[in-house]
Design a protein around this motif. Structure first.
Motif, PDB file in Angstrom:
ATOM      1  N   ALA A 271     -75.717  63.298  58.688  1.00 53.98           N
ATOM      2  CA  ALA A 271     -75.920  64.603  58.058  1.00 53.98           C
ATOM      3  C   ALA A 271     -75.989  65.724  59.090  1.00 53.98           C
ATOM      4  CB  ALA A 271     -77.207  64.583  57.232  1.00 53.98           C
ATOM      5  N   ARG A 272     -75.719  65.393  60.376  1.00 55.15           N
ATOM      6  CA  ARG A 272     -75.685  66.370  61.473  1.00 55.15           C
ATOM      7  C   ARG A 272     -77.036  67.064  61.685  1.00 55.15           C
ATOM      8  NH1 ARG A 272     -70.585  66.824  63.215  1.00 55.15           N
ATOM      9  NH2 ARG A 272     -68.877  66.236  61.822  1.00 55.15           N
ATOM     10  N   TRP A 273     -78.084  66.283  61.642  1.00 55.31           N
ATOM     11  CA  TRP A 273     -79.406  66.813  61.967  1.00 55.31           C
ATOM     12  C   TRP A 273     -79.516  67.021  63.479  1.00 55.31           C
ATOM     13  CZ3 TRP A 273     -84.543  65.711  59.223  1.00 55.31           C
ATOM     14  CH2 TRP A 273     -84.395  65.807  57.836  1.00 55.31           C
ATOM     15  N   ASP A 274     -80.330  67.996  63.861  1.00 54.40           N
ATOM     16  CA  ASP A 274     -80.708  68.168  65.260  1.00 54.40           C
ATOM     17  C   ASP A 274     -81.913  67.265  65.494  1.00 54.40           C
ATOM     18  OD1 ASP A 274     -81.621  68.915  67.747  1.00 54.40           O
ATOM     19  OD2 ASP A 274     -81.305  71.069  67.426  1.00 54.40           O
ATOM     20  N   LEU A 275     -81.679  66.068  66.043  1.00 52.47           N
ATOM     21  CA  LEU A 275     -82.742  65.083  66.176  1.00 52.47           C
ATOM     22  C   LEU A 275     -83.821  65.537  67.162  1.00 52.47           C
ATOM     23  CD1 LEU A 275     -80.767  61.710  66.123  1.00 52.47           C
ATOM     24  CD2 LEU A 275     -81.848  62.937  64.235  1.00 52.47           C
ATOM     25  N   ASP A 276     -83.438  66.285  68.189  1.00 51.76           N
ATOM     26  CA  ASP A 276     -84.439  66.788  69.126  1.00 51.76           C
ATOM     27  C   ASP A 276     -85.407  67.738  68.428  1.00 51.76           C
ATOM     28  OD1 ASP A 276     -83.517  65.415  71.412  1.00 51.76           O
ATOM     29  OD2 ASP A 276     -81.935  66.886  71.702  1.00 51.76           O
ATOM     30  N   ALA A 277     -84.851  68.621  67.590  1.00 51.76           N
ATOM     31  CA  ALA A 277     -85.702  69.563  66.857  1.00 51.76           C
ATOM     32  C   ALA A 277     -86.583  68.825  65.855  1.00 51.76           C
ATOM     33  CB  ALA A 277     -84.830  70.603  66.147  1.00 51.76           C
ATOM     34  N   ALA A 278     -86.017  67.805  65.187  1.00 53.78           N
ATOM     35  CA  ALA A 278     -86.798  67.036  64.217  1.00 53.78           C
ATOM     36  C   ALA A 278     -87.938  66.293  64.900  1.00 53.78           C
ATOM     37  CB  ALA A 278     -85.883  66.050  63.486  1.00 53.78           C
ATOM     38  N   ALA A 279     -87.659  65.717  66.083  1.00 51.33           N
ATOM     39  CA  ALA A 279     -88.713  65.015  66.831  1.00 51.33           C
ATOM     40  C   ALA A 279     -89.809  65.990  67.257  1.00 51.33           C
ATOM     41  CB  ALA A 279     -88.110  64.317  68.041  1.00 51.33           C
ATOM     42  N   LYS A 280     -89.434  67.218  67.614  1.00 49.69           N
ATOM     43  CA  LYS A 280     -90.412  68.220  68.006  1.00 49.69           C
ATOM     44  C   LYS A 280     -91.307  68.628  66.831  1.00 49.69           C
ATOM     45  CE  LYS A 280     -89.995  69.106  72.415  1.00 49.69           C
ATOM     46  NZ  LYS A 280     -91.158  68.942  73.326  1.00 49.69           N
ATOM     47  N   VAL A 281     -90.739  68.625  65.623  1.00 48.82           N
ATOM     48  CA  VAL A 281     -91.542  68.944  64.435  1.00 48.82           C
ATOM     49  C   VAL A 281     -92.603  67.864  64.216  1.00 48.82           C
ATOM     50  CG1 VAL A 281     -91.479  69.186  61.919  1.00 48.82           C
ATOM     51  CG2 VAL A 281     -89.740  70.304  63.329  1.00 48.82           C
ATOM     52  N   ILE A 282     -92.219  66.601  64.433  1.00 47.53           N
ATOM     53  CA  ILE A 282     -93.154  65.484  64.245  1.00 47.53           C
ATOM     54  C   ILE A 282     -94.223  65.488  65.330  1.00 47.53           C
ATOM     55  CG2 ILE A 282     -93.360  62.971  64.154  1.00 47.53           C
ATOM     56  CD1 ILE A 282     -90.451  62.926  63.132  1.00 47.53           C
ATOM     57  N   GLU A 283     -93.786  65.621  66.590  1.00 49.78           N
ATOM     58  CA  GLU A 283     -94.706  65.619  67.738  1.00 49.78           C
ATOM     59  C   GLU A 283     -94.416  66.863  68.585  1.00 49.78           C
ATOM     60  OE1 GLU A 283     -97.170  63.700  68.232  1.00 49.78           O
ATOM     61  OE2 GLU A 283     -96.778  62.133  66.748  1.00 49.78           O
ATOM     62  N   PRO A 284     -95.027  68.013  68.214  1.00 51.83           N
ATOM     63  CA  PRO A 284     -94.689  69.284  68.890  1.00 51.83           C
ATOM     64  C   PRO A 284     -94.959  69.283  70.394  1.00 51.83           C
ATOM     65  CG  PRO A 284     -95.961  69.654  66.873  1.00 51.83           C
ATOM     66  CD  PRO A 284     -96.009  68.190  67.145  1.00 51.83           C
TER      67      PRO A 284
END
Length: 464
Positions: free
Chosen positions: A246-259
């Motif tokens: 789905a072309r997610w930005d995985l780095d940004a998603a990981a930062k949301v989980i663990e800022p």
């Protein structure tokens, strides 16, 4: 050979003309047979172009300059001769390149044409040599030089075209190889998925087959915990693949989980997603019904034997069949609530383009998709782990390690593939602190099952 310095009147000759003048400024010609049967003309000392020699057959009206200088006529003829010779050599080079190109794939017509071109050019050069030796050159220097330049440029263009075709052929071959490798990769991925599906398929669980309440001990819990974590990690990998599709930005998603997380390697962001799934799916594990008493509508604590019997029963059934036949059980309600918490609406819409799975779950039904099947198997194993934990006649606790805690081997296990001791010898000022908890730890009575944490190196403050 003695070198003769040119007179001042000849200083403006081109380099090619000077070189050619040195070659032809010899006395007599001697013919030597080469290994391929072609005669090589060796010129010995004979001044064919001495000063004032005007013995070539040249039309005076066309080639004489305005002063009628014979030296100027001689220079013009030599330059035309060299230009025509070099153009012929370039044509032979282009024809030879065509000949090589026609070998693979084999093209008899192209080979014949290229071969004939080589023969024709060799004949033309041979005729040029004969005319030169017999002083019968009948050249118009300006026209000859212009035609020679045109011929040379055409030959160069032909050589470049052949080179381009060769490179295009190599590109096609590389693309074919790449396509074949991609196909092999897809086949390998399909086989791996099939093996992973079989490994994590719902159905009877062979471990702890004949466990009895009297023989139950914490090692059984640890054994089943590892079995459960395999399913959790399988689901996390599937979720990440769907995000990538789905072309997610995985780095940004990981930062949301663990800022505040800092990853030493790009691949370590996987642990952030595993942390999110574990934290969500294991929330409420401390409570007997996997939910706080005020959140559970039908709170009831079973006996230890009842928990163990439920564990034995559910581990031997097919999860899809069980959910279809008994959609209102505590396990079915647990699965619905955990799915809605773990896969929120925006995430589901982004991954699948709609909210169909969510609608089915809210309506009391269960989707028949690979994603939900993987989730359901993970949820079943977590539920079974909870049932097994409460089969013990001891207090059950689950714990997370706070951020920035110092690493302790008693309570923690490092999830990364790097040794935390690798820098001790190099730099004793490096300390390791907990960045975040990936898998929470458990306590059964006095027995501690280590939490799994992601560590970060921290530089100790310098001592004063």
């Amino acid at each position: 050979m003695e070198t003769v310095k040119p007179k001042s009147a000849m200083n403006n000759k081109s380099r090619l003309a000077k070189t050619f003048q040195k070659v032809i400024n010899l006395r007599t010609a001697t013919k030597i047979a080469s290994s391929n049967g072609i005669g090589i003309c060796m010129l010995t000392s004979q001044n064919k172009f001495g000063e004032g020699d005007d013995s070539f057959s040249i039309k005076r009206g066309n080639h004489a300059d305005k002063h009628g200088d014979p030296r100027a006529r001689q220079k013009a003829v030599i330059e035309a001769l060299v230009a025509k010779l070099f153009a012929g050599v370039t044509s032979i080079k282009a024809a030879y390149a065509e000949l090589q190109m026609a070998q693979s794939p084999y093209n008899s017509e192209a080979i014949h044409v290229a071969d004939q071109t080589v023969v024709d050019e060799l004949k033309a050069i041979s005729e040029l040599k004969r005319s030169f030796l017999k002083k019968e050159l009948d050249l118009s220097p300006q026209v000859t030089i212009m035609l020679a330049e045109i011929q040379e440029q055409q030959s160069l263009m032909k050589t470049y075209e052949i080179t381009i075709k060769k490179m295009e052929g190599e590109v096609e071959m590389k693309e074919s190889d790449a396509s074949s490798l991609r196909k092999q990769l897809e086949e390998s991925i399909a086989v791996n998925k099939s093996l992973e599906k079989r490994l994590n398929a719902s159905g009877p669980i062979s471990i702890l087959e004949n466990i009895q309440l009297s023989s139950l001990n914490p090692s059984h819990f640890v054994q089943f915990l590892h079995y459960t974590l395999r399913s959790i990690r399988s689901f996390v990998k599937l979720m990440i693949r769907e995000m990538e599709s789905a072309r997610w930005d995985l780095d940004a998603a990981a930062k949301v989980i663990e800022p505040q997380a800092g990853f030493t390697k790009p691949g370590h962001r996987y642990f952030a997603f595993e942390s999110f799934v574990c934290k969500t799916i294991l929330e409420g594990f401390n409570f007997p019904n996997f939910a706080a008493p005020n959140e559970s509508q039908s709170f009831h604590r079973h006996s230890h034997e009842q928990y163990l019997n439920e564990f034995k029963k559910l581990k031997s059934v097919n999860v899809k069949q069980f959910l279809t036949q008994k959609p209102n059980t505590s396990f079915a309600k647990f699965m619905r609530s955990k799915y809605l918490l773990l896969v929120h609406a925006k995430m589901e819409c982004s991954l699948f383009g709609n909210l169909n799975q969510r609608k089915l779950i809210n309506a009391g039904d269960f989707p028949d998709s690979g994603f939900f099947t993987s989730f359901a198997e993970m949820a079943r194993r977590v539920w079974l782990l909870h049932r097994l934990a409460y089969s013990f006649d001891q207090e059950i606790n689950i714990f997370q390690v706070p951020r920035n805690c110092r690493f302790s081997e008693v309570y923690m296990d490092n999830v990364s593939d790097e040794s935390i001791y690798s820098n001790e010898i190099v730099d004793s000022n490096v300390d390791f602190r907990v960045n975040f908890t990936v898998v929470p730890g458990f306590k059964i009575g006095k027995t501690v099952i280590q939490s799994q944490v992601y560590l970060s190196p921290v530089i100790k403050p310098a001592s004063r």
